[in-house]
Every structure is written in C-alpha cells, then in structure tokens.
Design a protein around this motif. Structure first.
Motif, PDB file in Angstrom:
ATOM      1  N   THR A 181       0.796  -1.236   0.000  1.00 15.28           N
ATOM      2  CA  THR A 181       0.000   0.000   0.000  1.00 15.28           C
ATOM      3  C   THR A 181       0.827   1.284   0.000  1.00 15.28           C
ATOM      4  O   THR A 181       0.292   2.358  -0.268  1.00 15.28           O
ATOM      5  CB  THR A 181      -0.941   0.043   1.219  1.00 15.28           C
ATOM      6  N   SER A 182       2.126   1.189   0.308  1.00 18.70           N
ATOM      7  CA  SER A 182       2.938   2.411   0.362  1.00 18.70           C
ATOM      8  C   SER A 182       3.997   2.467  -0.724  1.00 18.70           C
ATOM      9  O   SER A 182       4.563   3.528  -0.994  1.00 18.70           O
ATOM     10  CB  SER A 182       3.621   2.538   1.727  1.00 18.70           C
ATOM     11  N   GLY A 183       4.297   1.320  -1.341  1.00 15.42           N
ATOM     12  CA  GLY A 183       5.305   1.307  -2.394  1.00 15.42           C
ATOM     13  C   GLY A 183       6.730   1.379  -1.884  1.00 15.42           C
ATOM     14  O   GLY A 183       7.655   1.620  -2.657  1.00 15.42           O
ATOM     15  N   THR A 184       6.935   1.163  -0.585  1.00 16.93           N
ATOM     16  CA  THR A 184       8.302   1.175  -0.064  1.00 16.93           C
ATOM     17  C   THR A 184       9.047  -0.070  -0.545  1.00 16.93           C
ATOM     18  O   THR A 184       8.449  -1.113  -0.797  1.00 16.93           O
ATOM     19  CB  THR A 184       8.321   1.191   1.477  1.00 16.93           C
ATOM     20  N   ARG A 185      10.334   0.060  -0.676  1.00 15.61           N
ATOM     21  CA  ARG A 185      11.182  -1.091  -0.990  1.00 15.61           C
ATOM     22  C   ARG A 185      11.345  -1.921   0.277  1.00 15.61           C
ATOM     23  O   ARG A 185      11.267  -1.398   1.385  1.00 15.61           O
ATOM     24  CB  ARG A 185      12.547  -0.628  -1.502  1.00 15.61           C
ATOM     25  N   ILE A 186      11.624  -3.211   0.118  1.00 11.62           N
ATOM     26  CA  ILE A 186      11.770  -4.080   1.279  1.00 11.62           C
ATOM     27  C   ILE A 186      12.917  -3.590   2.163  1.00 11.62           C
ATOM     28  O   ILE A 186      12.814  -3.603   3.393  1.00 11.62           O
ATOM     29  CB  ILE A 186      11.980  -5.560   0.857  1.00 11.62           C
ATOM     30  N   SER A 187      14.009  -3.114   1.556  1.00 15.82           N
ATOM     31  CA  SER A 187      15.139  -2.612   2.352  1.00 15.82           C
ATOM     32  C   SER A 187      14.734  -1.371   3.140  1.00 15.82           C
ATOM     33  O   SER A 187      15.145  -1.187   4.290  1.00 15.82           O
ATOM     34  CB  SER A 187      16.328  -2.286   1.445  1.00 15.82           C
ATOM     35  N   GLU A 188      13.900  -0.514   2.531  1.00 18.72           N
ATOM     36  CA  GLU A 188      13.439   0.697   3.212  1.00 18.72           C
ATOM     37  C   GLU A 188      12.533   0.343   4.388  1.00 18.72           C
ATOM     38  O   GLU A 188      12.630   0.939   5.468  1.00 18.72           O
ATOM     39  CB  GLU A 188      12.688   1.592   2.224  1.00 18.72           C
ATOM     40  N   ALA A 189      11.655  -0.635   4.173  1.00 16.35           N
ATOM     41  CA  ALA A 189      10.721  -1.039   5.231  1.00 16.35           C
ATOM     42  C   ALA A 189      11.464  -1.624   6.430  1.00 16.35           C
ATOM     43  O   ALA A 189      11.160  -1.304   7.585  1.00 16.35           O
ATOM     44  CB  ALA A 189       9.720  -2.052   4.682  1.00 16.35           C
ATOM     45  N   LEU A 190      12.443  -2.474   6.166  1.00 15.37           N
ATOM     46  CA  LEU A 190      13.172  -3.126   7.257  1.00 15.37           C
ATOM     47  C   LEU A 190      14.089  -2.159   7.998  1.00 15.37           C
ATOM     48  O   LEU A 190      14.433  -2.394   9.159  1.00 15.37           O
ATOM     49  CB  LEU A 190      13.976  -4.312   6.711  1.00 15.37           C
ATOM     50  N   ASP A 191      14.480  -1.075   7.337  1.00 17.09           N
ATOM     51  CA  ASP A 191      15.340  -0.066   7.980  1.00 17.09           C
ATOM     52  C   ASP A 191      14.546   0.930   8.824  1.00 17.09           C
ATOM     53  O   ASP A 191      15.136   1.735   9.552  1.00 17.09           O
ATOM     54  CB  ASP A 191      16.127   0.718   6.922  1.00 17.09           C
ATOM     55  N   LEU A 192      13.219   0.892   8.727  1.00 17.08           N
ATOM     56  CA  LEU A 192      12.399   1.877   9.432  1.00 17.08           C
ATOM     57  C   LEU A 192      12.500   1.745  10.946  1.00 17.08           C
ATOM     58  O   LEU A 192      12.526   0.641  11.491  1.00 17.08           O
ATOM     59  CB  LEU A 192      10.930   1.723   9.030  1.00 17.08           C
ATOM     60  N   ASN A 193      12.518   2.900  11.601  1.00 11.85           N
ATOM     61  CA  ASN A 193      12.380   2.968  13.051  1.00 11.85           C
ATOM     62  C   ASN A 193      11.010   3.555  13.375  1.00 11.85           C
ATOM     63  O   ASN A 193      10.409   4.260  12.549  1.00 11.85           O
ATOM     64  CB  ASN A 193      13.479   3.834  13.659  1.00 11.85           C
ATOM     65  N   ILE A 194      10.518   3.261  14.563  1.00  8.71           N
ATOM     66  CA  ILE A 194       9.180   3.704  14.958  1.00  8.71           C
ATOM     67  C   ILE A 194       9.059   5.221  14.867  1.00  8.71           C
ATOM     68  O   ILE A 194       8.045   5.756  14.409  1.00  8.71           O
ATOM     69  CB  ILE A 194       8.854   3.219  16.389  1.00  8.71           C
TER      70      ILE A 194
END
Length: 310
Positions: free
Chosen positions: A145-158
């Motif tokens: 739903t957001s189009g983020t890359r998997i690497s971007e999603a896993l790097d996210l902090n709260i």
C-alpha cells in the motif's frame, strides 16, 4: 605499479554510495568474477575473458543464469571497470562496447524491463490471509500500500513514522524520501506496536528476540505465506512484486510524476514502465475531462441548474 583485482574491488566497493541490498549485489557479483579468473593484475584482464565469463555464468544448480541476472553482472562489471579507468588503475575499460546477451525467444526470454510482474487482488488477499502474525501482515501490507522497498521497510524505526507519513532515511542511492501510510496499514501498525507494549523508538520490524528483522528472514516469511501463489508462467512470486503491484495499480490513474515521487524513482523512465494505459483507463480519463469541460462551460454561461440552492 600493477594493481591486482581483489584490491581494486575492495577499494571500489568502499567508495560506493548505495543502499544495503544494491551494495551487497555489486559486491557478490564482483567477487564471484574474481574467484572465477583469480586475483590477477587488473591490466591483464581481457575483453575475451569477460565475454567468456558472462557467457558461461551458471546458477548454483548448474543451469545457465537468466537474462536479467546476466545483465546485472554485466552492469556490475562495466561500472567497476569504468571506475578503475577514472581512478587511473587501468588504461582502458575492457567492458566498453562488449555486446550484451540477446534474449532467446525460443525459450521464452524477453528483454529485462519489458514485463513487470504484479500480483492480482485475489493473490494479495491470499497472501495476507496466509500471514501467520500481525508483524507479517503489517510488512506485506506496508509494501503493497505504500510502495516502499523491502530494504526501506526493514530499515524503518518507529520514530520515522508520524502523522501518516513514513520518513525513509536511506532510500535508493542512500537518499531520504517520504512515503505514506494507508488507513489499513495504520491500523495494523497500531495493533502490532500494542502487541509489543507500545514502544516509542527502535526498529519497526523485530524478531522474537527484539533484534531488527533481516532481509533473509523477511523473504523466508514471505515465501511461506506465498506458498502456491504463482506467476502466470508458473514461477514463484517474490516479495518485490508487492511494490510492483503498488505501482501497477496506480499507473494510468494518477499522474506519472506523482507516481514517480510516491515510488521513489530517480528516473521518470522507470515509472513509465508501469504506465501501460489500457483502453478502459483511457476512456475513463477522456470521459472525466469531457464532463469537467462541460461543467465549466455551463458554469460560465450561468446555467441555473448549477446555481446553489437558496
């Protein structure tokens, strides 16, 4: 002074400003080449050696690699030797004008980029239904739903997510960008954080031991949830196809430059690969514009039916 291949690769990789997955791919490709021909002097590598290496690339199962994989190796080597030339480590680029492998249509190969594989609605629904935990459901929904890359999603902090906006610190090319939370993703995020005791900082996606979720584990979880979900050609769907689906579903319905921004594409040509407008979308767009023009015409003429009621 002659420079050897291994040293050149080490120096090159250290100078790359790329995200984790891309950097890892370049490193693996170049060291595979070094293992194949040995740690030889850089200037001794010939065009014929490179052509032979690329033509004979095989998978770990001994099969010839796909056209897309071979082209990735080609790009890795070309970029590496171009850097060596700029750094005066070699006198020429042996990859220059080396022809790429042509697609073999007899076995169904196509030029990479001509086909973008996305998931159908029922496949996405099946994937989310198969997700074992809120964490997996959140991860898959976020990508879809957001189009983020998997690497971007896993790097996210709260703390990177607030007011419906996802602040990606290290996008492709290590560039920051923004993405946005859909309502369903926002609800899943709140549920997932509540299950974890509502932490206010640290990684969004964590293991049962509280460590940041790795790409390898995320991919494994996806493959488990995507069991028996196949592409039309019978191949297994991949986690990257969730992002492709995000772009494909929006292409033709929103402006391409807006989609470029949402997807974080540096080049509009990447976005336009998704913009295969079909007749239904074209007719709908024409009808909407025609109605708008008619509305403006009647308004300018003072059509009493368009006046607000007293």
């Amino acid at each position: 002074m002659q420079v050897e291949l291994f040293e050149s690769i080490t120096r090159y990789v250290a100078n790359l400003n790329l995200d984790g997955d891309t950097l890892r791919a370049y490193t693996i490709d170049l060291h595979r080449f070094e293992r194949a021909i040995g740690n030889v002097p850089l200037d001794s590598i010939t065009r014929d050696q490179l052509k032979s290496y690329l033509d004979n690339l095989t998978s770990k199962y001994g099969q010839r690699v796909s056209l897309a994989t071979q082209n990735r190796h080609y790009a890795s080597l070309h970029r590496f030797f171009e850097w060596c030339l700029q750094e005066k480590l070699t006198e020429d680029n042996p990859m220059e004008n080396l022809p790429r492998r042509r697609p073999n249509k007899d076995i169904g190969e196509v030029t990479p980029g001509t086909i973008i594989r996305s998931l159908k609605k029922d496949q996405v629904e099946k994937l989310l239904k198969n997700a074992q935990t809120t964490r997996e459901k959140l991860l898959f929904t976020l990508l879809y739903t957001s189009g983020t890359r998997i690497s971007e999603a896993l790097d996210l902090n709260i703390q990177d997510i607030h007011d419906g906006t996802i602040h990606i610190q290290h996008g492709k090319g290590n560039q920051p960008r923004q993405a946005y939370l859909a309502k369903q993703t926002e609800k899943l995020l709140a549920q997932y954080l509540e299950e974890r005791g509502n932490p206010t900082s640290g990684p969004v996606f964590v293991t049962t031991h509280g460590q940041r979720l790795s790409y390898a584990r995320a991919r494994q979880l996806f493959m488990e949830a995507a069991r028996n979900i196949l592409n039309p050609d019978g191949t297994q769907v991949t986690i990257h196809q969730l992002r492709h689906t995000f772009c494909t579903e929006r292409a033709g319905h929103i402006d391409s430059f807006v989609l470029q921004r949402l997807a974080g594409h540096n080049d509009i040509r990447t976005t336009l690969r998704y913009a295969k407008v079909n007749d239904t979308v074209a007719k709908e767009a024409f009808g909407n514009f025609d109605e708008w023009q008619e509305y403006k015409r009647k308004t300018s003429l003072g059509d009493p039916r368009l006046r607000p009621a007293n």
